[in-house]
Design a protein around this motif. Structure first.
Motif, PDB file in Angstrom:
ATOM      1  N   SER A   6       0.835  -1.208   0.000  1.00 42.34           N
ATOM      2  CA  SER A   6       0.000   0.000   0.000  1.00 42.34           C
ATOM      3  C   SER A   6       0.870   1.257   0.000  1.00 42.34           C
ATOM      4  O   SER A   6       0.510   2.261  -0.621  1.00 42.34           O
ATOM      5  CB  SER A   6      -0.967   0.010   1.176  1.00 42.34           C
ATOM      6  OG  SER A   6      -0.268   0.039   2.393  1.00 42.34           O
ATOM      7  N   ASN A   7       2.014   1.214   0.685  1.00 44.11           N
ATOM      8  CA  ASN A   7       2.943   2.348   0.643  1.00 44.11           C
ATOM      9  C   ASN A   7       3.509   2.539  -0.762  1.00 44.11           C
ATOM     10  O   ASN A   7       3.677   3.678  -1.214  1.00 44.11           O
ATOM     11  CB  ASN A   7       4.081   2.156   1.641  1.00 44.11           C
ATOM     12  CG  ASN A   7       3.632   2.313   3.069  1.00 44.11           C
ATOM     13  OD1 ASN A   7       2.589   2.896   3.351  1.00 44.11           O
ATOM     14  ND2 ASN A   7       4.411   1.778   3.985  1.00 44.11           N
ATOM     15  N   VAL A  10       0.816   4.257  -2.828  1.00 42.49           N
ATOM     16  CA  VAL A  10       0.704   5.688  -2.535  1.00 42.49           C
ATOM     17  C   VAL A  10       1.862   6.447  -3.179  1.00 42.49           C
ATOM     18  O   VAL A  10       1.659   7.520  -3.771  1.00 42.49           O
ATOM     19  CB  VAL A  10       0.642   5.931  -1.008  1.00 42.49           C
ATOM     20  CG1 VAL A  10       0.777   7.400  -0.678  1.00 42.49           C
ATOM     21  CG2 VAL A  10      -0.638   5.372  -0.427  1.00 42.49           C
ATOM     22  N   LEU A  13       1.187   6.664  -6.827  1.00 42.58           N
ATOM     23  CA  LEU A  13       0.125   7.627  -7.089  1.00 42.58           C
ATOM     24  C   LEU A  13       0.660   9.053  -7.046  1.00 42.58           C
ATOM     25  O   LEU A  13       0.349   9.869  -7.927  1.00 42.58           O
ATOM     26  CB  LEU A  13      -1.001   7.453  -6.065  1.00 42.58           C
ATOM     27  CG  LEU A  13      -2.232   8.313  -6.243  1.00 42.58           C
ATOM     28  CD1 LEU A  13      -2.931   7.951  -7.536  1.00 42.58           C
ATOM     29  CD2 LEU A  13      -3.169   8.126  -5.070  1.00 42.58           C
TER      30      LEU A  13
END
Length: 65
Positions: A6-7, A10, A13
């Motif tokens: 998930s890091n 991010v 993104l």
């Protein structure tokens, strides 16, 4: 591992958004095409970062353990 992925997402993104904003090319008139370009670049950056992370993680585990 889930937190690391998930890091990475991010980070991908943020980098994709910055790259899309800083891009000097003329924008496509179609809004759909803009979204397609953005998400295609997001997926590409995410897959590259994830692949690098998993390769280094695998090598590290093989060497240390």
């Amino acid at each position: 591992m889930k937190n690391n992925i998930s890091n990475i997402f991010v980070l991908s993104l943020i980098l994709t958004a910055l790259g899309f904003i800083m891009d000097g090319d003329p924008k496509e008139p179609s809004m759909l095409m803009r979204f397609v370009e953005f998400f295609a670049m997001l997926v590409t950056v995410f897959l590259i970062f994830t692949l690098i992370y998993l390769i280094f993680n695998f090598i590290y585990r093989k060497i240390v353990h």
